[in-house]
Enzyme design. Sequence first.
Site, PDB file in Angstrom:
ATOM      1  N   LYS A 101       0.861  -1.189   0.000  1.00 53.49           N
ATOM      2  CA  LYS A 101       0.000   0.000   0.000  1.00 53.49           C
ATOM      3  C   LYS A 101       0.896   1.238   0.000  1.00 53.49           C
ATOM      4  O   LYS A 101       1.454   1.605   1.026  1.00 53.49           O
ATOM      5  CB  LYS A 101      -0.906   0.033   1.230  1.00 53.49           C
ATOM      6  CG  LYS A 101      -1.814   1.254   1.268  1.00 53.49           C
ATOM      7  CD  LYS A 101      -2.053   1.700   2.695  1.00 53.49           C
ATOM      8  CE  LYS A 101      -2.654   3.084   2.805  1.00 53.49           C
ATOM      9  NZ  LYS A 101      -1.999   4.156   2.070  1.00 53.49           N
ATOM     10  N   CYS A 154      12.520  10.905   8.424  1.00 59.20           N
ATOM     11  CA  CYS A 154      12.467  10.484   9.829  1.00 59.20           C
ATOM     12  C   CYS A 154      13.853  10.499  10.475  1.00 59.20           C
ATOM     13  O   CYS A 154      13.968  10.564  11.692  1.00 59.20           O
ATOM     14  CB  CYS A 154      11.829   9.106   9.943  1.00 59.20           C
ATOM     15  SG  CYS A 154      12.609   7.886   8.898  1.00 59.20           S
TER      16      CYS A 154
END
Lengths: 505, 310
Positions: free
Chosen positions: A192, A303
């Site tokens: 996804k 991140c």
Amino acid sequence: MTDLLTLEEYQAVAADLNPACMSFVDGGFRPSVSGNTFESTNPATGELLGNVAACNAEDVDFAVQKAREAFEDGRWSKLHPGERKEVLIRLCKLVKRNSRELAVLESLDSGKPIADCESIDIPEFIHTLTWHAELIDKIYDQTAPVGNDAIAMVVREPIGVVGAVLPWNFPLLMLAWKIAPALAAGCSMVVKPAEQTSLTALRIAELAMEAGMPKGVLNVITGGGAEVGEPLGMHMDVDMVTFTGSTVTGRRFLRYAADSNLKKVVLELGGKNPCIVLNDAENLDKVAEQVVAAAFWNMGENCSAGSRLIVEAGVKDALLERIKAHARDWNTGNPLDPQNQLGAMIDAGHFAKVDGYLKQGKADGHDVVLGGETDNGTFIQPTIFDGVSNSDTLAQEEIFGPVLSVITVNSYDEAITVANDTEYGLAASVFTANAKKAIRAAQAIRAGTVTVNCFGEGDITTPFGGYKQSGFGGRDNSIHAHDQYTELKTIWIDLSDDAVDGSVD
Amino acid sequence: MGNTTMHFEGIYTPVITPFGEDHSIDYDAFAAQVQYLVDSGVQGLMVGGTTGEYYVESHEERVKLLEISKQIAADKAIVIFGTGSINPDHSIKLAEDGAKYGADVILLATPPYSLPTQRELALHALTIDRAANLPIMLYNYPDRMGVNMEEEFFDRVGRSANFQAIKESSGDINRLHMLARDYPHIQTACGMDDQALEFFAWGAKSWVCAGSNFLPTEHLALYQACVIENDFNKARRIMSAMMPLMRVLEQGGKFIQSVKYGVTMDGRYSGEMRRPLRGLNKDDKRAMSQVVKTLKTTIASILAEDSAEQ
């Protein structure tokens, strides 16, 4: 990688693109079962790139069913390791052949600077996939030392159907980090991509088929978190979910696993990463260059961004001057212009969030020593706040934008304390000329990756992931990533005389 | 339009084309037939299908039939416009005019005689799709066309969200299984009258049934039992009563002639067939009339029983 083109040439390539927008299941593109779509737009211009299939639980269920069929009949999972390797290497070649198209598509879809797409994302995608492909026929299973009356084999088998849920900040690279080890291990996958950045994953799935990957092995289901991510996390026939994204969403996947089939979960989550510069750091120009790259690379939508500069007072002013000088060289603007180092923020919602931090930082009285400006509701200048305390919002929350907070400390010990004073633990950097301090700092900082006298994430050979609330259950990259997509099995064979006699009958 | 999702649910009648004695189209009789069907409550009309004898009609005739249908159906029934032709260029023009004259959906068939490969078929289909940019019902009828739409075809056309349904007329039950299991985004429409019950059991929600030209109530009754009430015991009884008609239609070799005679029996003008077809003989007519009479009585009694129970 070929040389960079001009802006006009990139625009011409962009005009020729005709991206597939349907989901990719069982070897072909398909609209969602409901027929619904959502708009995918270029974040830099708002221009429509395509109407992407808005899938839901029914599509997830179908893709999982196809991935399961593929896994069980062994068309990939039981293929000779050498043949699996060949297909993945062929895919690498096809990606290379189509690299320009993929780079432009990535830039249009994500707002990333084209120069980064060409020089980092695409080559790293190929490198990651090649490395794991090459690993396939070079890993051996083990036997355990159990004496002469038995043979104990410790073997690894592909874990099964893997759901991979990807972030929007490195659409292609994160795809590679997930699919390369999982496919190499023999798993089937339902990927996804982030809703904002679905297009390059769909193209890769198409190229994988062209490379000879069997139907049903690599499926891409497009759509939102609630409609696709949750059904994938809750699915009783998914053996593992690998996720990179926010800590909030990561927690959900743990709950989904607990509430469904106890599927294995690997999470790579947020960070608020310290960049420690001690008084004895050498070559401040180089340090400044690294600090700027750590803070502003990929618009800070990263991140592992070094968003907290923890600097000893003695070197602070000299360093900050150099940082400002370097940061001024980072142009912000049209991502397709190869002169720009910073592109567009991923979407209006995220822009507003980062802009909110800028406003809050100013309102709280922090000194803006660089940038602070926004443009077009899309672009944010590299921004540096000085005079930040580690307890401030700016120093504690992951902003995911080009915002650097400068925290001044008075000693090595204070630097380490401040560095560890965060709920995250993904990455950290230490700059010092003292080897003992460098190693002690690397040992003391609770983070998955600590770099010394540079900013970086290691490379494909080293594990990447986080301590504390930055991660859970595993690592990306390296042989450890490969292992996490497998189950360990013990095969115990009795060789004692009785057993031999019995089995001969 | 484009990217609009149609939910194909109900009875879709492939409307016959009444021809006069000189074999020109009797547009008034066509309009009367369309009006009758709309009043009967069918959910959709198919214009330019096989039952409409499209293959012996000119482009202009087909477009005019579409215009009349749209005018009468208005928003009471959707109109599916057939683009079938032996010549792909003609299909493209029909698709363009389908969009221009208000078709809700286009019917897209494999071109007969040329025996294209699956890749060629897919490229052909995608070209027609671009010409209309309307929701598409595919039409698989290998007995008449010589080729099947295979998995490679479905995989290749998946790039466009307009490919939304398939009228499956191969008679091969394995294809129904394949479609239902492997292509859930493509809605199946029963295109083989004697397999309606099987299609509904596998989740099809629509039936393109020529018999509804003269027996709309009975066809709607089966749809109601299967899709709305999910009562397959009752549905089996209705289908069983319909099977003699299905034998006449699907297995009798005189499909269009029988449908047209059914319309005549029902009191509307259905006229002649265009060559090479000829009308039913006396014996065929007698058999057909007997089958229809029995079917109507039996289904009426099943429905009466049902309403008595309520």
